[in-house]
Design a protein around this motif. Structure first.
Motif, PDB file in Angstrom:
ATOM      1  N   ILE A  57       0.861  -1.183   0.000  1.00 58.24           N
ATOM      2  CA  ILE A  57       0.000   0.000   0.000  1.00 58.24           C
ATOM      3  C   ILE A  57       0.897   1.232   0.000  1.00 58.24           C
ATOM      4  O   ILE A  57       1.750   1.384   0.882  1.00 58.24           O
ATOM      5  N   SER A  58       0.733   2.090  -0.969  1.00 58.33           N
ATOM      6  CA  SER A  58       1.567   3.289  -1.046  1.00 58.33           C
ATOM      7  C   SER A  58       1.080   4.346  -0.063  1.00 58.33           C
ATOM      8  O   SER A  58      -0.075   4.328   0.384  1.00 58.33           O
ATOM      9  N   VAL A  59       1.960   5.281   0.260  1.00 58.18           N
ATOM     10  CA  VAL A  59       1.591   6.374   1.153  1.00 58.18           C
ATOM     11  C   VAL A  59       0.480   7.216   0.522  1.00 58.18           C
ATOM     12  O   VAL A  59      -0.443   7.669   1.208  1.00 58.18           O
ATOM     13  N   ASP A  60       0.553   7.417  -0.792  1.00 55.58           N
ATOM     14  CA  ASP A  60      -0.492   8.178  -1.486  1.00 55.58           C
ATOM     15  C   ASP A  60      -1.837   7.478  -1.367  1.00 55.58           C
ATOM     16  O   ASP A  60      -2.871   8.115  -1.125  1.00 55.58           O
ATOM     17  N   ASP A  61      -1.826   6.149  -1.525  1.00 50.32           N
ATOM     18  CA  ASP A  61      -3.073   5.393  -1.383  1.00 50.32           C
ATOM     19  C   ASP A  61      -3.614   5.492   0.042  1.00 50.32           C
ATOM     20  O   ASP A  61      -4.829   5.546   0.254  1.00 50.32           O
ATOM     21  N   PHE A  62      -2.701   5.522   0.998  1.00 52.75           N
ATOM     22  CA  PHE A  62      -3.085   5.646   2.404  1.00 52.75           C
ATOM     23  C   PHE A  62      -3.856   6.943   2.637  1.00 52.75           C
ATOM     24  O   PHE A  62      -4.964   6.936   3.190  1.00 52.75           O
ATOM     25  N   PHE A  63      -3.297   8.061   2.179  1.00 54.30           N
ATOM     26  CA  PHE A  63      -3.961   9.346   2.402  1.00 54.30           C
ATOM     27  C   PHE A  63      -5.201   9.507   1.521  1.00 54.30           C
ATOM     28  O   PHE A  63      -6.171  10.145   1.937  1.00 54.30           O
ATOM     29  N   ASP A  64      -5.175   8.924   0.323  1.00 53.63           N
ATOM     30  CA  ASP A  64      -6.378   8.957  -0.515  1.00 53.63           C
ATOM     31  C   ASP A  64      -7.531   8.225   0.168  1.00 53.63           C
ATOM     32  O   ASP A  64      -8.685   8.671   0.118  1.00 53.63           O
ATOM     33  N   MET A  65      -7.212   7.089   0.810  1.00 54.87           N
ATOM     34  CA  MET A  65      -8.242   6.332   1.513  1.00 54.87           C
ATOM     35  C   MET A  65      -8.798   7.140   2.684  1.00 54.87           C
ATOM     36  O   MET A  65     -10.000   7.125   2.946  1.00 54.87           O
ATOM     37  N   LEU A  66      -7.927   7.849   3.392  1.00 59.62           N
ATOM     38  CA  LEU A  66      -8.394   8.680   4.503  1.00 59.62           C
ATOM     39  C   LEU A  66      -9.306   9.796   4.002  1.00 59.62           C
ATOM     40  O   LEU A  66     -10.292  10.147   4.667  1.00 59.62           O
ATOM     41  N   HIS A  67      -8.987  10.333   2.827  1.00 63.82           N
ATOM     42  CA  HIS A  67      -9.802  11.416   2.278  1.00 63.82           C
ATOM     43  C   HIS A  67     -11.219  10.957   1.981  1.00 63.82           C
ATOM     44  O   HIS A  67     -12.159  11.761   2.015  1.00 63.82           O
ATOM     45  N   THR A  68     -11.413   9.670   1.699  1.00 67.10           N
ATOM     46  CA  THR A  68     -12.767   9.163   1.443  1.00 67.10           C
ATOM     47  C   THR A  68     -13.628   9.244   2.697  1.00 67.10           C
ATOM     48  O   THR A  68     -14.861   9.161   2.607  1.00 67.10           O
ATOM     49  N   ARG A  69     -12.990   9.391   3.846  1.00 69.33           N
ATOM     50  CA  ARG A  69     -13.713   9.559   5.109  1.00 69.33           C
ATOM     51  C   ARG A  69     -13.555  10.976   5.651  1.00 69.33           C
ATOM     52  O   ARG A  69     -13.751  11.236   6.825  1.00 69.33           O
ATOM     53  N   SER A  70     -13.200  11.897   4.752  1.00 71.18           N
ATOM     54  CA  SER A  70     -13.038  13.326   5.098  1.00 71.18           C
ATOM     55  C   SER A  70     -12.009  13.516   6.203  1.00 71.18           C
ATOM     56  O   SER A  70     -12.166  14.364   7.088  1.00 71.18           O
ATOM     57  N   ILE A  71     -10.934  12.733   6.146  1.00 72.69           N
ATOM     58  CA  ILE A  71      -9.849  12.839   7.125  1.00 72.69           C
ATOM     59  C   ILE A  71      -8.667  13.496   6.438  1.00 72.69           C
ATOM     60  O   ILE A  71      -8.084  12.935   5.509  1.00 72.69           O
ATOM     61  N   ASP A  72      -8.311  14.689   6.895  1.00 68.35           N
ATOM     62  CA  ASP A  72      -7.214  15.449   6.308  1.00 68.35           C
ATOM     63  C   ASP A  72      -5.964  15.309   7.162  1.00 68.35           C
ATOM     64  O   ASP A  72      -6.048  15.166   8.385  1.00 68.35           O
ATOM     65  N   SER A  73      -4.794  15.370   6.543  1.00 69.14           N
ATOM     66  CA  SER A  73      -3.534  15.187   7.268  1.00 69.14           C
ATOM     67  C   SER A  73      -3.289  16.270   8.307  1.00 69.14           C
ATOM     68  O   SER A  73      -2.515  16.065   9.246  1.00 69.14           O
ATOM     69  N   SER A  74      -3.949  17.420   8.169  1.00 66.40           N
ATOM     70  CA  SER A  74      -3.743  18.516   9.118  1.00 66.40           C
ATOM     71  C   SER A  74      -4.700  18.449  10.309  1.00 66.40           C
ATOM     72  O   SER A  74      -4.590  19.236  11.250  1.00 66.40           O
ATOM     73  N   THR A  75      -5.640  17.495  10.282  1.00 72.46           N
ATOM     74  CA  THR A  75      -6.617  17.363  11.363  1.00 72.46           C
ATOM     75  C   THR A  75      -5.972  16.728  12.582  1.00 72.46           C
ATOM     76  O   THR A  75      -5.208  15.767  12.472  1.00 72.46           O
ATOM     77  N   ARG A  76      -6.261  17.266  13.767  1.00 72.82           N
ATOM     78  CA  ARG A  76      -5.749  16.670  14.994  1.00 72.82           C
ATOM     79  C   ARG A  76      -6.526  15.398  15.321  1.00 72.82           C
ATOM     80  O   ARG A  76      -7.725  15.310  15.066  1.00 72.82           O
ATOM     81  N   LEU A  77      -5.842  14.439  15.898  1.00 71.39           N
ATOM     82  CA  LEU A  77      -6.488  13.179  16.253  1.00 71.39           C
ATOM     83  C   LEU A  77      -7.678  13.395  17.181  1.00 71.39           C
ATOM     84  O   LEU A  77      -8.695  12.723  17.067  1.00 71.39           O
ATOM     85  N   LYS A  78      -7.559  14.338  18.096  1.00 74.90           N
ATOM     86  CA  LYS A  78      -8.620  14.588  19.068  1.00 74.90           C
ATOM     87  C   LYS A  78      -9.874  15.167  18.421  1.00 74.90           C
ATOM     88  O   LYS A  78     -10.945  15.142  19.021  1.00 74.90           O
ATOM     89  N   ASP A  79      -9.754  15.682  17.197  1.00 74.44           N
ATOM     90  CA  ASP A  79     -10.893  16.295  16.529  1.00 74.44           C
ATOM     91  C   ASP A  79     -11.650  15.322  15.621  1.00 74.44           C
ATOM     92  O   ASP A  79     -12.664  15.696  15.030  1.00 74.44           O
ATOM     93  N   LEU A  80     -11.169  14.100  15.509  1.00 74.14           N
ATOM     94  CA  LEU A  80     -11.867  13.109  14.704  1.00 74.14           C
ATOM     95  C   LEU A  80     -13.087  12.594  15.456  1.00 74.14           C
ATOM     96  O   LEU A  80     -13.042  12.405  16.666  1.00 74.14           O
ATOM     97  N   VAL A  81     -14.160  12.337  14.745  1.00 76.86           N
ATOM     98  CA  VAL A  81     -15.321  11.692  15.363  1.00 76.86           C
ATOM     99  C   VAL A  81     -15.019  10.200  15.454  1.00 76.86           C
ATOM    100  O   VAL A  81     -14.075   9.702  14.836  1.00 76.86           O
ATOM    101  N   LYS A  82     -15.833   9.463  16.211  1.00 81.36           N
ATOM    102  CA  LYS A  82     -15.531   8.062  16.471  1.00 81.36           C
ATOM    103  C   LYS A  82     -15.371   7.241  15.193  1.00 81.36           C
ATOM    104  O   LYS A  82     -14.439   6.440  15.079  1.00 81.36           O
ATOM    105  N   GLU A  83     -16.257   7.415  14.225  1.00 78.72           N
ATOM    106  CA  GLU A  83     -16.175   6.638  12.994  1.00 78.72           C
ATOM    107  C   GLU A  83     -14.868   6.917  12.266  1.00 78.72           C
ATOM    108  O   GLU A  83     -14.255   6.004  11.693  1.00 78.72           O
TER     109      GLU A  83
END
Length: 212
Positions: A57-83
């Motif tokens: 799994i490439s790093v690009d694929d990793f972040f692309d997958m996170l983006h499908t859940r509206s997870i941005d690399s600049s978001t703090r872990l504490k600000d993520l909702v449970k899902e």
């Protein structure tokens, strides 16, 4: 699972792992909740750099997958909702190419959910890595769908940890159904060792409700 994770010493005998051993999939791994997604990724990657290099799994694929859940690399872990937290921590632990993956029972149930199908596909991809003939996964689960998709051998343990059966997966499932009484509601209320709790830290400062 607690013994494999290093939290509990075996009553007798020894546990030996030949190769790289994952942290329990979906565990938070002690990451500080004030870190951003990108910072947390950089921290874990520096520790498991060799496992990242061997990953399918490439790093690009990793972040692309996170983006499908509206997870941005600049978001703090504490600000993520449970899902989002569940998805991120599972995705992070699947990203690295370990020789042995540990899957707690609650995480096996999570992986079989419809929304986790992309993660399940990626885990299958890592386990089928043609560059390594020693890929293994250890799980404790009563979810037969998960066991049939990911496992080829099974073990049935007694209430004191004694081995009642060890061998072919279908034979293990049949042995369990014939000899071990499991309440129908157990599938949704499994008795399990809370590994995730050992991989989190409570902030003792002003952010007392943070988990990281």
């Amino acid at each position: 699972m607690a013994i494999l994770s290093g939290f509990v010493h075996p009553i007798s005998g020894d546990f030996e792992a030949f190769g790289s051993l994952s942290w329990p999939l979906g565990g938070e791994g002690g990451l500080d909740s004030k870190l951003t997604i990108g910072q947390g990724f950089d921290f874990v990657s520096s520790i498991y750099s060799d496992c990242l290099e061997a990953s399918l799994i490439s790093v690009d694929d990793f972040f692309d997958m996170l983006h499908t859940r509206s997870i941005d690399s600049s978001t703090r872990l504490k600000d993520l909702v449970k899902e989002q937290k569940d998805f991120f921590y599972m995705m992070l632990s699947i990203l690295f190419s370990f020789d042995i993956y540990l899957v707690p029972s609650d995480r096996s149930k999570y992986l079989m959910a419809r929304e986790a199908r992309p993660l399940r596909n990626l885990l299958n991809k890592q386990l089928s890595n043609s560059n390594s003939s020693s890929k293994s996964m250890v799980t404790i689960s009563i979810n037969n769908r998960f066991k049939r998709e990911f496992c080829n051998r099974g073990m049935v343990l007694g209430p004191r940890g004694e081995i009642l059966f060890h061998g072919d997966l279908e034979e293990a499932i049949a042995y369990e159904s014939e000899t071990v009484k499991i309440a129908s509601e157990t599938e949704s209320d499994e008795i399990q060792f809370d590994i995730a709790g050992h991989l989190t830290n409570s902030d003792s400062s002003s952010d007392q409700n943070d988990v990281f």
